[in-house]
Design an enzyme around this catalytic site. Structure first.
Site, PDB file in Angstrom:
ATOM      1  N   GLY A  90       0.736   5.580   1.260  1.00  0.00           N
ATOM      2  CA  GLY A  90       0.043   6.667   1.944  1.00  0.00           C
ATOM      3  C   GLY A  90       0.863   7.933   1.873  1.00  0.00           C
ATOM      4  O   GLY A  90       1.867   8.015   1.159  1.00  0.00           O
ATOM      5  N   GLY A  91       0.409   8.957   2.614  1.00  0.00           N
ATOM      6  CA  GLY A  91       1.080  10.242   2.563  1.00  0.00           C
ATOM      7  C   GLY A  91       2.487  10.209   3.117  1.00  0.00           C
ATOM      8  O   GLY A  91       3.290  11.064   2.815  1.00  0.00           O
ATOM      9  N   GLY A 132       4.575   7.550   2.770  1.00  0.00           N
ATOM     10  CA  GLY A 132       5.413   6.641   2.016  1.00  0.00           C
ATOM     11  C   GLY A 132       4.708   5.358   1.662  1.00  0.00           C
ATOM     12  O   GLY A 132       3.479   5.286   1.664  1.00  0.00           O
ATOM     13  N   GLY A 192       0.825  -1.198   0.000  1.00  0.00           N
ATOM     14  CA  GLY A 192       0.000   0.000   0.000  1.00  0.00           C
ATOM     15  C   GLY A 192       0.852   1.237   0.000  1.00  0.00           C
ATOM     16  O   GLY A 192       2.088   1.185   0.078  1.00  0.00           O
ATOM     17  N   ASP A 223      -4.358   9.400  15.589  1.00  0.00           N
ATOM     18  CA  ASP A 223      -4.747   9.088  14.208  1.00  0.00           C
ATOM     19  C   ASP A 223      -5.373   7.693  14.149  1.00  0.00           C
ATOM     20  O   ASP A 223      -5.066   6.896  13.257  1.00  0.00           O
ATOM     21  CB  ASP A 223      -3.548   9.178  13.274  1.00  0.00           C
ATOM     22  CG  ASP A 223      -3.963   9.297  11.806  1.00  0.00           C
ATOM     23  OD1 ASP A 223      -5.135   9.659  11.556  1.00  0.00           O
ATOM     24  OD2 ASP A 223      -3.141   9.021  10.926  1.00  0.00           O
ATOM     25  N   LYS A 251       7.940  -0.223   6.195  1.00  0.00           N
ATOM     26  CA  LYS A 251       7.362   1.099   5.933  1.00  0.00           C
ATOM     27  C   LYS A 251       8.506   2.007   5.488  1.00  0.00           C
ATOM     28  O   LYS A 251       9.343   2.435   6.285  1.00  0.00           O
ATOM     29  CB  LYS A 251       6.695   1.636   7.197  1.00  0.00           C
ATOM     30  CG  LYS A 251       6.045   3.002   7.034  1.00  0.00           C
ATOM     31  CD  LYS A 251       5.389   3.418   8.348  1.00  0.00           C
ATOM     32  CE  LYS A 251       4.761   4.789   8.258  1.00  0.00           C
ATOM     33  NZ  LYS A 251       4.185   5.214   9.553  1.00  0.00           N
TER      34      LYS A 251
END
Length: 841
Positions: free
Chosen positions: A531-532, A534, A529, A647, A550
């Site tokens: 995301g913002g 990385g 996946g 978050d 990640k």
């Protein structure tokens, strides 16, 4: 005579296929369709009835061409639920649903599953001449359908079908192959539209991409040169606030044409030739080695027209990642920037590649307000921009719209005809080498003074410099030689040391070479996946352990502080409902976190997916709610320091093999010490729909901020709907909808339809009650996680009456566009609705 015999044989075969059949116009409550009956469209183009594929006695209900002599089924109702008798009936029931069931109603094989309950008996089903089976209320406008088969394709796209996304309902229409030629069950090949970066169509085998159409050029897809607007098709591509769809129409209605995803993994466009009595292929994909997705790796380009040579080459300015593999005609590892490349300096330009399928749009951005000239200037101003192309080549000379690429460019190929022009960014030296260069910006005086003398310094000097640089770089990055983490950090301005991480943190430091090997050079196939902050990759260590890496984007908002935050926090946290950090890697500009690999990914991939949602029954959902509560309770009260996540959302709750929840992504978490329980920040970062009102609007956060997010999560798990995508006349989000139903004592109607009636109503009401208590407007009214855990565990506890929740009758417009993405400037974001207030992260 021969023709007469053929007609007689055809008549006999049709008689045997539909024994004692009768034809009806509509299906109603009093006029069902029985095995042997046929529903024929008004123009007799299509028919609907019961059938058995070759080599099986299984029975199905399907739609086929009525005027085509070769049986051609284009849609199947009960794909995965065949029956073997002839006693089934297709009828409209009293709830307004079309249902396939036994005569005695003892078993239902298929239903339209419309959730709204109907009190009258005026619903009918009709087969249109387009092949669309529609369900409508005879008492209202017959052109308004409560359900239609065109919204639920099988393996075939027919002319007039809207293929793609309905933004209002969230329905994304996909085409799936049959399991085999005699089994119409859902197979392993999926053809669907995706919207990351820009719209593209992908063909999947299971979870693996095997072919891509390329971008929409205005004439068609850049990877389908056969797709032209002046042939038998009228192709319409629509991208607006309501939908993103592709619609094929046939100019001549007497021509039968269909697009099929077959069980062998091919997308085919077929046209019926009446004179030959057979379907003739017009176009298919994938058809050559260059159609294979990412065949030549990152920064590679595939050319199938090379005679006798390797089809893979590198984009201008790049060279093979592994020359040895390249020599053996294996381009899967792709290419890398040439050693001597000096990008983002005066003299940069672009080399044009004509007639290509442009790279995967997942790393691209689209701006349709710019022309080609403005697009080039936009790309030149951004050092991370690696190429550009026109967004619509059907416009005026030079094209209209702008597509720019950032990061790895993959799956580029050339055509002998078709495709579009793509402009690859190169430095001044590479630009000078290419005779087919396209240089829009004049070469500066700095290049004339410095660049030209360097080029003319002589072949020996160039060889010496290149060899020296290669030798130095090889020595620094020699595989198998450990690098000093501390020394690497000291070489970075504003970095932190191992001491900053914490002396008592027991976490492994991975070498870069280990991570690269484990992820196969961060292969796109291993990408889980993006995301913002990385991308996340699946990897496998030499000892066989699977990991999730990640890899933080260099342009992301998660900088040194967030990286240190996540390492510090997760390394110290040990709880079964928190994701486990295995280690980290820090080398030059690369920052990576290594986690345990959780095969089921995020909770959002289950509860917001119509197909996978059924895998989570109520018992499992209740366990997940409990697990998340236990994890938050540990963070707030049981760990050595009080930690606020800030978050918490469905995508940040990962599921292990047994679907147990684990809270992840602590990049935005905040540590409290001593008696601290509240703080204020000018740097508000979170996800729209999950942030508490006091945090979103005033920057105040506390444990009650996480409680608010938990409440949203509970309501989403119960309903299977996203908070920020649920809109009704009187409710702008899920909270408002649940609150309205709660006041009317109808809260159970919010339960996810995939659960059916198989849930404990008392437990569901308890969880809804807890969820509403958690999302109350005033933070002081919300329970603590200690109280929440007690409420969920003790069904006999009397719960307080909730006050009005937050964000019911208003949207969060306090200076922020709810549709904006992360201000980090990255290619993607953690969520396409992640927002920042006051300060970018």
């Amino acid at each position: 005579m021969y023709q007469q015999r053929c007609n007689i044989l055809l008549s006999i075969s049709m008689f045997l296929f539909f024994p004692f059949s009768t034809s009806i116009d509509t299906i109603t409550l009093t006029q069902p369709l029985q095995d042997g009956d046929i529903l024929v469209s008004n123009g007799e183009t299509f028919a609907l009835g019961f059938f058995s594929p070759a080599n099986t006695t299984n029975r199905y209900v399907g739609i086929w061409y009525n005027k085509v002599s070769e049986q051609t089924v284009v849609w199947v109702a009960n794909r995965n639920n065949p029956f073997t008798n002839t006693s089934c009936i297709l009828s409209v029931d009293r709830t307004g649903n079309l249902v396939l069931h036994e005569k005695d109603h003892s078993f239902v094989y298929w239903s339209t599953n419309i959730s709204e309950v109907v009190t009258n008996n005026a619903f009918s089903a009709r087969l249109l001449d387009s092949g669309n089976l529609v369900l409508f209320d005879q008492g209202v406008n017959k052109d308004v359908y409560s359900w239609q088969s065109f919204d639920h394709p099988s393996n075939t796209l027919l002319p007039g079908m809207r293929f793609g996304l309905d933004r209002k309902s969230g329905l994304n229409r996909v085409v799936t192959s049959w399991k085999s030629s005699d089994n119409p069950g859902i197979g392993e090949f999926i053809y669907k539209m995706e919207f990351v970066g820009s719209t593209q169509l992908f063909l999947y085998k299971g979870m693996t991409r095997i072919w891509r159409t390329g971008s929409w050029t205005g004439h068609g897809w850049s990877g389908v040169p056969e797709m032209t607007l002046n042939y038998i098709f009228n192709v319409s591509y629509v991208n607006n606030n309501d939908e993103v769809v592709l619609v094929y129409l046939i100019r001549n209605s007497s021509i039968f044409s269909r697009l099929v995803v077959n069980e062998s993994g091919t997308v085919q466009r077929l046209t019926w030739h009446e004179s030959d009595k057979k379907w003739v292929g017009f176009w298919s994909a994938p058809k050559d080695q260059c159609d294979g997705y990412n065949h030549c790796g990152m920064f590679g380009v595939c050319d199938p027209y090379k005679s006798g040579t390797f089809e893979c080459s590198c984009l201008p300015g790049y060279e093979p990642q592994s020359p040895q593999d390249w020599f053996l005609r294996d381009g899967s590892k792709g290419c890398k920037s040439k050693m001597e490349t000096r990008m983002c300096e005066a003299g940069d330009g672009f080399v044009e590649l004509a007639r290509v399928k442009v790279p995967d749009m997942s790393t691209a951005r689209v701006n349709m307000s710019l022309g080609l000239e403005g697009c080039e200037e936009l790309c030149l101003r951004n050092c991370t921009c690696v190429g550009y192309a026109s967004g619509d080549i059907s416009k005026d000379v030079g094209g209209g719209g702008c597509i720019t690429w950032y990061g790895d460019m993959i799956d580029t190929r050339t055509f002998s005809d078709g495709g579009q022009s793509f402009y690859v960014r190169v430095d001044a030296v590479e630009l000078a080498k290419n005779t087919s260069k396209r240089l829009k910006r004049p070469i500066s005086n700095r290049f004339l003074v410095i660049g030209m003398p360097l080029i003319g310094a002589g072949l020996l000097l160039c060889i010496f410099i290149c060899c020296y640089i290669r030798k130095k770089k090889a020595k620094r990055n020699e595989v198998g030689v450990p690098f000093s983490f501390t020394n690497s950090l000291k070489s970075l301005e504003g970095s932190f040391t191992d001491t900053d991480i914490g002396e008592n943190v027991d976490v492994h430091v991975f070498e870069l070479s280990t991570i690269v090997a484990a992820t196969d050079h961060f292969s796109y196939i291993n990408k889980l996946g993006e995301g913002g902050f990385g991308s996340v990759y699946k990897g496998k260590l030499l000892n066989g352990q699977e990991i999730a890496v990640k890899r933080l984007s260099q342009s992301s908002g998660q900088g040194m502080q967030e990286f240190k935050n996540e390492v510090t926090l997760i390394a110290k946290l040990q709880h079964r409902n928190l994701v486990r950090l295995l280690g980290y890697c820090f080398h030059k500009n690369e920052k990576m976190l290594v986690y345990e690999y959780l095969p089921n990914k995020g909770l959002d991939s289950f509860i917001f997916d119509q197909e996978k949602a059924s895998l989570l029954d109520w018992k499992k959902r209740f366990q997940i709610i409990h697990g998340i509560a236990r994890g938050l309770l540990y963070l707030h009260y049981d760990s050595r320091l009080r930690i606020i996540h800030r978050d918490l959302k469905a995508s940040n709750v990962l599921l292990d093999t047994n679907l147990n929840p684990k809270i992840s992504d602590f990049g935005m978490a905040k540590i409290f010490g001593g008696d601290e329980d509240e703080a204020k920040t000018r740097r508000v970062v979170g996800t729209y729909g999950y942030m508490s009102p006091e945090y979103a609007m005033e920057g105040l956060f506390s444990v009650k901020s996480d409680v608010f997010s938990f409440g949203i999560l509970v309501l989403e798990i119960i309903s299977g709907r996203k908070n920020n995508s649920y809109y009704q006349e009187n409710s702008v989000n899920l909270i408002g909808h649940v609150w309205d139903l709660w006041k009317q004592d109808k809260a159970l109607t919010v339960v996810d339809s995939s659960l059916g009636d198989s849930f404990d109503a008392r437990e569901v009401l308890l969880c809804i009650h807890v969820g509403i208590l958690c999302v109350q407007e005033m933070a002081s009214d919300r329970p603590t996680m200690t109280e929440v855990a007690s409420m969920l565990s003790n069904h006999e506890t009397m719960l307080p009456s909730p006050n009005q929740p937050a964000f019911i009758f208003r949207q969060m417009n306090h200076g922020v566009d709810s549709r904006s993405v992360s201000a980090s400037g990255g290619v993607g974001s953690v969520c396409n609705e992640t927002i920042t207030i006051l300060h970018p992260r």
